[in-house]
Design a protein around this motif. Structure first.
Motif, PDB file in Angstrom:
ATOM      1  N   GLU A   1      31.560 -40.313 -55.541  1.00  0.00           N
ATOM      2  CA  GLU A   1      31.066 -41.459 -56.316  1.00  0.00           C
ATOM      3  C   GLU A   1      29.585 -41.689 -56.027  1.00  0.00           C
ATOM      4  OE1 GLU A   1      32.290 -46.121 -57.011  1.00  0.00           O
ATOM      5  OE2 GLU A   1      32.226 -45.345 -54.966  1.00  0.00           O
ATOM      6  N   GLU A   2      28.785 -41.833 -57.080  1.00  0.00           N
ATOM      7  CA  GLU A   2      27.372 -42.165 -56.924  1.00  0.00           C
ATOM      8  C   GLU A   2      27.217 -43.678 -56.907  1.00  0.00           C
ATOM      9  OE1 GLU A   2      22.978 -41.088 -58.840  1.00  0.00           O
ATOM     10  OE2 GLU A   2      24.800 -40.772 -60.020  1.00  0.00           O
ATOM     11  N   VAL A   3      26.620 -44.210 -55.855  1.00  0.00           N
ATOM     12  CA  VAL A   3      26.424 -45.656 -55.719  1.00  0.00           C
ATOM     13  C   VAL A   3      24.987 -45.935 -55.296  1.00  0.00           C
ATOM     14  CG1 VAL A   3      28.836 -46.200 -55.188  1.00  0.00           C
ATOM     15  CG2 VAL A   3      27.293 -45.568 -53.354  1.00  0.00           C
ATOM     16  N   GLY A   4      24.601 -47.212 -55.333  1.00  0.00           N
ATOM     17  CA  GLY A   4      23.236 -47.591 -54.979  1.00  0.00           C
ATOM     18  C   GLY A   4      22.325 -47.608 -56.191  1.00  0.00           C
ATOM     19  N   GLU A   5      21.093 -47.997 -55.961  1.00  0.00           N
ATOM     20  CA  GLU A   5      20.117 -48.113 -57.050  1.00  0.00           C
ATOM     21  C   GLU A   5      18.810 -47.439 -56.670  1.00  0.00           C
ATOM     22  OE1 GLU A   5      19.650 -52.226 -57.918  1.00  0.00           O
ATOM     23  OE2 GLU A   5      21.711 -52.495 -58.645  1.00  0.00           O
ATOM     24  N   GLY A   6      18.119 -46.931 -57.677  1.00  0.00           N
ATOM     25  CA  GLY A   6      16.793 -46.348 -57.478  1.00  0.00           C
ATOM     26  C   GLY A   6      16.781 -45.244 -56.440  1.00  0.00           C
ATOM     27  N   ASP A   7      15.839 -45.374 -55.492  1.00  0.00           N
ATOM     28  CA  ASP A   7      15.710 -44.363 -54.439  1.00  0.00           C
ATOM     29  C   ASP A   7      16.799 -44.471 -53.380  1.00  0.00           C
ATOM     30  OD1 ASP A   7      13.433 -43.420 -55.681  1.00  0.00           O
ATOM     31  OD2 ASP A   7      12.075 -44.696 -54.511  1.00  0.00           O
ATOM     32  N   ASN A   8      17.636 -45.505 -53.468  1.00  0.00           N
ATOM     33  CA  ASN A   8      18.691 -45.719 -52.470  1.00  0.00           C
ATOM     34  C   ASN A   8      20.062 -45.199 -52.924  1.00  0.00           C
ATOM     35  OD1 ASN A   8      16.980 -47.072 -50.604  1.00  0.00           O
ATOM     36  ND2 ASN A   8      17.116 -48.926 -51.857  1.00  0.00           N
ATOM     37  N   LYS A   9      20.088 -44.384 -53.969  1.00  0.00           N
ATOM     38  CA  LYS A   9      21.347 -43.834 -54.447  1.00  0.00           C
ATOM     39  C   LYS A   9      21.894 -42.797 -53.471  1.00  0.00           C
ATOM     40  CE  LYS A   9      20.866 -44.523 -59.440  1.00  0.00           C
ATOM     41  NZ  LYS A   9      20.824 -43.849 -60.763  1.00  0.00           N
ATOM     42  N   PHE A  10      23.214 -42.751 -53.360  1.00  0.00           N
ATOM     43  CA  PHE A  10      23.850 -41.753 -52.517  1.00  0.00           C
ATOM     44  C   PHE A  10      25.255 -41.486 -53.043  1.00  0.00           C
ATOM     45  CE2 PHE A  10      24.755 -45.921 -50.724  1.00  0.00           C
ATOM     46  CZ  PHE A  10      26.120 -45.871 -50.467  1.00  0.00           C
ATOM     47  N   PHE A  11      25.892 -40.453 -52.525  1.00  0.00           N
ATOM     48  CA  PHE A  11      27.251 -40.103 -52.920  1.00  0.00           C
ATOM     49  C   PHE A  11      28.201 -40.337 -51.754  1.00  0.00           C
ATOM     50  CE2 PHE A  11      24.675 -37.785 -55.922  1.00  0.00           C
ATOM     51  CZ  PHE A  11      25.394 -37.853 -57.102  1.00  0.00           C
ATOM     52  N   ARG A  12      29.430 -40.761 -52.070  1.00  0.00           N
ATOM     53  CA  ARG A  12      30.442 -40.960 -51.044  1.00  0.00           C
ATOM     54  C   ARG A  12      31.802 -40.528 -51.580  1.00  0.00           C
ATOM     55  NH1 ARG A  12      30.920 -47.601 -50.875  1.00  0.00           N
ATOM     56  NH2 ARG A  12      31.606 -47.919 -53.035  1.00  0.00           N
ATOM     57  N   GLU A  13      32.707 -40.202 -50.661  1.00  0.00           N
ATOM     58  CA  GLU A  13      34.046 -39.774 -51.033  1.00  0.00           C
ATOM     59  C   GLU A  13      34.863 -40.968 -51.514  1.00  0.00           C
ATOM     60  OE1 GLU A  13      35.249 -38.261 -47.277  1.00  0.00           O
ATOM     61  OE2 GLU A  13      34.345 -36.284 -47.576  1.00  0.00           O
ATOM     62  N   MET A  14      35.555 -40.785 -52.637  1.00  0.00           N
ATOM     63  CA  MET A  14      36.423 -41.830 -53.167  1.00  0.00           C
ATOM     64  C   MET A  14      37.736 -41.217 -53.632  1.00  0.00           C
ATOM     65  SD  MET A  14      35.833 -45.112 -53.362  1.00  0.00           S
ATOM     66  CE  MET A  14      34.769 -45.710 -52.062  1.00  0.00           C
ATOM     67  N   MET A  15      38.789 -42.001 -53.560  1.00  0.00           N
ATOM     68  CA  MET A  15      40.101 -41.598 -54.044  1.00  0.00           C
ATOM     69  C   MET A  15      40.633 -42.702 -54.958  1.00  0.00           C
ATOM     70  SD  MET A  15      43.456 -40.462 -51.796  1.00  0.00           S
ATOM     71  CE  MET A  15      43.867 -42.102 -51.183  1.00  0.00           C
ATOM     72  N   SER A  16      40.792 -42.405 -56.222  1.00  0.00           N
ATOM     73  CA  SER A  16      41.314 -43.408 -57.154  1.00  0.00           C
ATOM     74  C   SER A  16      42.835 -43.274 -57.241  1.00  0.00           C
ATOM     75  CB  SER A  16      40.680 -43.260 -58.531  1.00  0.00           C
ATOM     76  OG  SER A  16      40.908 -41.976 -59.058  1.00  0.00           O
ATOM     77  N   VAL A  17      43.514 -44.412 -57.371  1.00  0.00           N
ATOM     78  CA  VAL A  17      44.982 -44.462 -57.393  1.00  0.00           C
ATOM     79  C   VAL A  17      45.438 -45.348 -58.547  1.00  0.00           C
ATOM     80  CG1 VAL A  17      45.126 -44.109 -54.891  1.00  0.00           C
ATOM     81  CG2 VAL A  17      45.094 -46.441 -55.817  1.00  0.00           C
ATOM     82  N   SER A  18      46.736 -45.244 -58.872  1.00  0.00           N
ATOM     83  CA  SER A  18      47.274 -46.061 -59.963  1.00  0.00           C
ATOM     84  C   SER A  18      48.040 -47.279 -59.461  1.00  0.00           C
ATOM     85  CB  SER A  18      48.185 -45.211 -60.857  1.00  0.00           C
ATOM     86  OG  SER A  18      49.259 -44.653 -60.106  1.00  0.00           O
ATOM     87  N   ALA A  19      48.231 -47.415 -58.153  1.00  0.00           N
ATOM     88  CA  ALA A  19      48.901 -48.600 -57.612  1.00  0.00           C
ATOM     89  C   ALA A  19      48.028 -49.831 -57.820  1.00  0.00           C
ATOM     90  CB  ALA A  19      49.195 -48.407 -56.129  1.00  0.00           C
ATOM     91  N   ASP A  20      48.662 -50.976 -58.055  1.00  0.00           N
ATOM     92  CA  ASP A  20      47.928 -52.196 -58.390  1.00  0.00           C
ATOM     93  C   ASP A  20      47.444 -52.937 -57.155  1.00  0.00           C
ATOM     94  OD1 ASP A  20      47.098 -53.050 -60.828  1.00  0.00           O
ATOM     95  OD2 ASP A  20      48.982 -53.991 -61.413  1.00  0.00           O
ATOM     96  N   TYR A  21      46.273 -53.560 -57.282  1.00  0.00           N
ATOM     97  CA  TYR A  21      45.767 -54.495 -56.279  1.00  0.00           C
ATOM     98  C   TYR A  21      44.635 -55.309 -56.887  1.00  0.00           C
ATOM     99  CZ  TYR A  21      42.268 -50.757 -55.434  1.00  0.00           C
ATOM    100  OH  TYR A  21      41.297 -49.792 -55.574  1.00  0.00           O
ATOM    101  N   ALA A  22      44.211 -56.345 -56.175  1.00  0.00           N
ATOM    102  CA  ALA A  22      43.147 -57.226 -56.656  1.00  0.00           C
ATOM    103  C   ALA A  22      42.421 -57.823 -55.464  1.00  0.00           C
ATOM    104  CB  ALA A  22      43.732 -58.332 -57.539  1.00  0.00           C
ATOM    105  N   THR A  23      41.457 -58.687 -55.729  1.00  0.00           N
ATOM    106  CA  THR A  23      40.702 -59.355 -54.678  1.00  0.00           C
ATOM    107  C   THR A  23      41.647 -59.961 -53.639  1.00  0.00           C
ATOM    108  OG1 THR A  23      38.935 -59.909 -56.231  1.00  0.00           O
ATOM    109  CG2 THR A  23      39.043 -61.195 -54.206  1.00  0.00           C
TER     110      THR A  23
END
Length: 277
Positions: free
Chosen positions: A203-225
Motif C-alpha cells: 500500500e502506498e501511503v503518505g503525501e508528497g516526498d513522505n510517501k512510502f509503501f507498507r505491507e497490507m492484507m485486506s479481508v472480508s470480515a466486518d469491523y468498524a471504529t
C-alpha cells in the motif's frame, strides 16, 4: 424443559463500559498508568525487538464458536482515559488489542497508542488501561516496541503477577484463507466476524516526498471504529494480522456512490519484523 439446550448469554455493552470506567477510577487511585509524555517519547523512538514467551502455533482446526471463545479470552478492550474541555467527567475512548505473552504483553495499533500520547482538541490524558473479557483491568506500564509505518505497538501491562491467556502467532496467511476477527466496533464489545483474506499488497501511503509503501492484507470480515488493534485469526486460532483501517472506493469524482469498502489489516509478517531482535 428436558432436552432443551441452554443458549449463550447476551452481552451488556453499557454495563461493560460502566464497569471499565469504574475500574479505571480504582487503578488511578493506586497510581495509574504510564504517562502520556512517556508514551510519546517511546513512540518517537520506535524501538524494535522484544523478548517474548510465545506459544507454539496451533494446528487443530476449531469450530466458529471455539475460535470465538479462544480469541475472546486473550482479546482486550483498550481504554484511553481523558478529560474533555466541556465537563469534569473522565471519558474512555475504547479500541482493541490482544495478548501475545502471558506476562501481559499485548499488541495494538500505533494510532491507538498515539491517541493517548498526542491528545488533541483540548482533551487532557488521564491514563491508558485495558480490560480483559473476564473483567480484570490492568494499566499499561510501558511501550516495548512500535512502528508508525506499519501501525503497530507492543505494550507491557502491569499484571501484578497474573498470568494471562495469550494468542499464538502464525507465520503468515494466504489469499483465500478463512479468517475471523474479534473487536469492539462502536462500543459493541467482543463482536465476532468471519471472512477470507482478499488480497496481500504493498500500500502506498503518505503525501508528497513522505510517501512510502507498507505491507497490507485486506479481508472480508466486518469491523468498524473501535476494532482497531484487534486480532485477525486463522482457523486454528493463530494470529495472522491486526485490524488497521478501512478505505472507501467511490464510483468516481462525479458519482459519489460507494462501490466497495476495503478492510485493511497489518499482516503478521510485519509484526514478526517488529518484535524479532
Amino acid at each position: 424443559m428436558a432436552g432443551r439446550t441452554v443458549g449463550q448469554g447476551f452481552t451488556d455493552d453499557a454495563k461493560i463500559a460502566a464497569a471499565f470506567l469504574h475500574s479505571f477510577d480504582s487503578l488511578s487511585a493506586k497510581g495509574g498508568s504510564i504517562t502520556a509524555e512517556d508514551v510519546q517519547k517511546a513512540l518517537l523512538t520506535e524501538q524494535h525487538g522484544v523478548a517474548l514467551d510465545l506459544a507454539k502455533p496451533a494446528s487443530k482446526e476449531l469450530t466458529g464458536h471455539e475460535l470465538y471463545e479462544k480469541t475472546k479470552s486473550a482479546t482486550v478492550i483498550t481504554g484511553v482515559a481523558y478529560l474533555c474541555p466541556r465537563c469534569d467527567n473522565v471519558h474512555l475512548s475504547e479500541s482493541t488489542g490482544y495478548v501475545i505473552d502471558p506476562k501481559g504483553i499485548i499488541v495494538t495499533n500505533y494510532h491507538v497508542t498515539a491517541t493517548y500520547a498526542f491528545m488533541k482538541d483540548g482533551n487532557k490524558p488521564k491514563g491508558f488501561v485495558v480490560r480483559m473479557a473476564n473483567g480484570r483491568t490492568y494499566a499499561v506500564r510501558a511501550v516495548l516496541a512500535s512502528s508508525k509505518k506499519n501501525d503497530l505497538a507492543v505494550l507491557q501491562l502491569d499484571t501484578h503477577g497474573d498470568v494471562l491467556p495469550a494468542l499464538s502467532l502464525a507465520d503468515s496467511a494466504q489469499i483465500g484463507d478463512k479468517i475471523c476477527i474479534l473487536g469492539h466496533p462502536k462500543g459493541i464489545h467482543f463482536f465476532f466476524s468471519q471472512g477470507n483474506v482478499n488480497n496481500k499488497y504493498m500500500e502506498e501511503v503518505g503525501e508528497g516526498d513522505n510517501k512510502f509503501f507498507r505491507e497490507m492484507m485486506s479481508v472480508s470480515a466486518d469491523y468498524a471504529t473501535g476494532s482497531s488493534g484487534g486480532p485477525v485469526i486463522d482457523i486454528y486460532g493463530n494470529v495472522v494480522g491486526t485490524v488497521a483501517n478501512t478505505r472507501m472506493f467511490l464510483h468516481s469524482d462525479m458519482n459519489a456512490g460507494v462501490q466497495m469498502v476495503l478492510k485493511n489489516t497489518v499482516p503478521v509478517e510485519s509484526l514478526w519484523k517488529l518484535i524479532r531482535k
